[in-house]
Motif scaffolding. Structure first.
Motif, PDB file in Angstrom:
ATOM      1  N   PRO A  13       0.800  -1.228   0.000  1.00  0.00           N
ATOM      2  CA  PRO A  13       0.000   0.000   0.000  1.00  0.00           C
ATOM      3  C   PRO A  13       0.835   1.282   0.000  1.00  0.00           C
ATOM      4  O   PRO A  13       0.402   2.300  -0.534  1.00  0.00           O
ATOM      5  CB  PRO A  13      -0.823  -0.113   1.283  1.00  0.00           C
ATOM      6  N   ASP A  14       2.055   1.239   0.546  1.00  0.00           N
ATOM      7  CA  ASP A  14       2.897   2.441   0.569  1.00  0.00           C
ATOM      8  C   ASP A  14       3.681   2.630  -0.730  1.00  0.00           C
ATOM      9  O   ASP A  14       4.464   3.565  -0.862  1.00  0.00           O
ATOM     10  CB  ASP A  14       3.852   2.414   1.763  1.00  0.00           C
ATOM     11  N   GLY A  15       3.469   1.740  -1.716  1.00  0.00           N
ATOM     12  CA  GLY A  15       4.112   1.873  -3.019  1.00  0.00           C
ATOM     13  C   GLY A  15       5.394   1.089  -3.198  1.00  0.00           C
ATOM     14  O   GLY A  15       5.906   0.996  -4.312  1.00  0.00           O
ATOM     15  N   THR A  16       5.926   0.503  -2.124  1.00  0.00           N
ATOM     16  CA  THR A  16       7.143  -0.288  -2.278  1.00  0.00           C
ATOM     17  C   THR A  16       6.820  -1.619  -2.950  1.00  0.00           C
ATOM     18  O   THR A  16       5.757  -2.206  -2.714  1.00  0.00           O
ATOM     19  CB  THR A  16       7.838  -0.555  -0.923  1.00  0.00           C
ATOM     20  N   ALA A  17       7.741  -2.061  -3.777  1.00  0.00           N
ATOM     21  CA  ALA A  17       7.534  -3.309  -4.516  1.00  0.00           C
ATOM     22  C   ALA A  17       7.600  -4.507  -3.576  1.00  0.00           C
ATOM     23  O   ALA A  17       8.427  -4.549  -2.666  1.00  0.00           O
ATOM     24  CB  ALA A  17       8.581  -3.445  -5.608  1.00  0.00           C
ATOM     25  N   ILE A  18       6.731  -5.440  -3.820  1.00  0.00           N
ATOM     26  CA  ILE A  18       6.788  -6.705  -3.081  1.00  0.00           C
ATOM     27  C   ILE A  18       7.944  -7.510  -3.676  1.00  0.00           C
ATOM     28  O   ILE A  18       8.049  -7.644  -4.900  1.00  0.00           O
ATOM     29  CB  ILE A  18       5.448  -7.456  -3.186  1.00  0.00           C
ATOM     30  N   PRO A  19       8.831  -8.022  -2.839  1.00  0.00           N
ATOM     31  CA  PRO A  19      10.011  -8.743  -3.361  1.00  0.00           C
ATOM     32  C   PRO A  19       9.617  -9.957  -4.202  1.00  0.00           C
ATOM     33  O   PRO A  19       8.645 -10.664  -3.901  1.00  0.00           O
ATOM     34  CB  PRO A  19      10.741  -9.191  -2.096  1.00  0.00           C
ATOM     35  N   GLY A  20      10.408 -10.189  -5.238  1.00  0.00           N
ATOM     36  CA  GLY A  20      10.186 -11.360  -6.082  1.00  0.00           C
ATOM     37  C   GLY A  20      10.244 -12.654  -5.298  1.00  0.00           C
ATOM     38  O   GLY A  20       9.567 -13.631  -5.640  1.00  0.00           O
ATOM     39  N   SER A  21      11.034 -12.668  -4.235  1.00  0.00           N
ATOM     40  CA  SER A  21      11.140 -13.878  -3.412  1.00  0.00           C
ATOM     41  C   SER A  21       9.803 -14.243  -2.765  1.00  0.00           C
ATOM     42  O   SER A  21       9.530 -15.419  -2.517  1.00  0.00           O
ATOM     43  CB  SER A  21      12.218 -13.703  -2.338  1.00  0.00           C
TER      44      SER A  21
END
Length: 102
Positions: A13-21
């Motif tokens: 929600p804060d715009g940071t990408a969810i890690p691919g892991s």
């Protein structure tokens, strides 16, 4: 036969990408449990929904598809809720539909 689709956000929600892991782990969990998965990650879908404030919210999502012979609705509900908590989401869309394999 049924298909379960999970629409997972690519961003918190804060715009940071969810890690691919995180997606790798979810794919591994579902593959282990159900024997296979199709994950559409490279071309994210662009979602839009209307919030209670009437504002239009846009999000980028990955779609995970899992084919199953039988559906344990309670397990899927619990798994969806787990993902909502982990990904800090108000709702993760999960839908089910019946298919005929050709």
């Amino acid at each position: 036969m049924f298909v379960v689709e999970l629409f997972l956000p690519l961003d918190m929600p804060d715009g940071t990408a969810i890690p691919g892991s995180t997606f790798d782990r979810i794919k591994a969990e579902l593959t282990f449990r159900f024997g296979g998965i199709t994950a559409f990650l490279k071309s994210p879908a662009d979602g839009a929904w209307q919030a209670s404030s009437r504002a239009i919210v846009h999000d980028r999502v990955a779609v995970f598809e899992i084919m199953v012979d039988n559906v344990d609705v309670e397990w899927w509900r619990a798994y969806r809720q787990k993902l909502e908590a982990e990904l800090n989401q108000q709702e993760v869309l999960a839908r089910l539909y019946q298919v005929t394999k050709l």
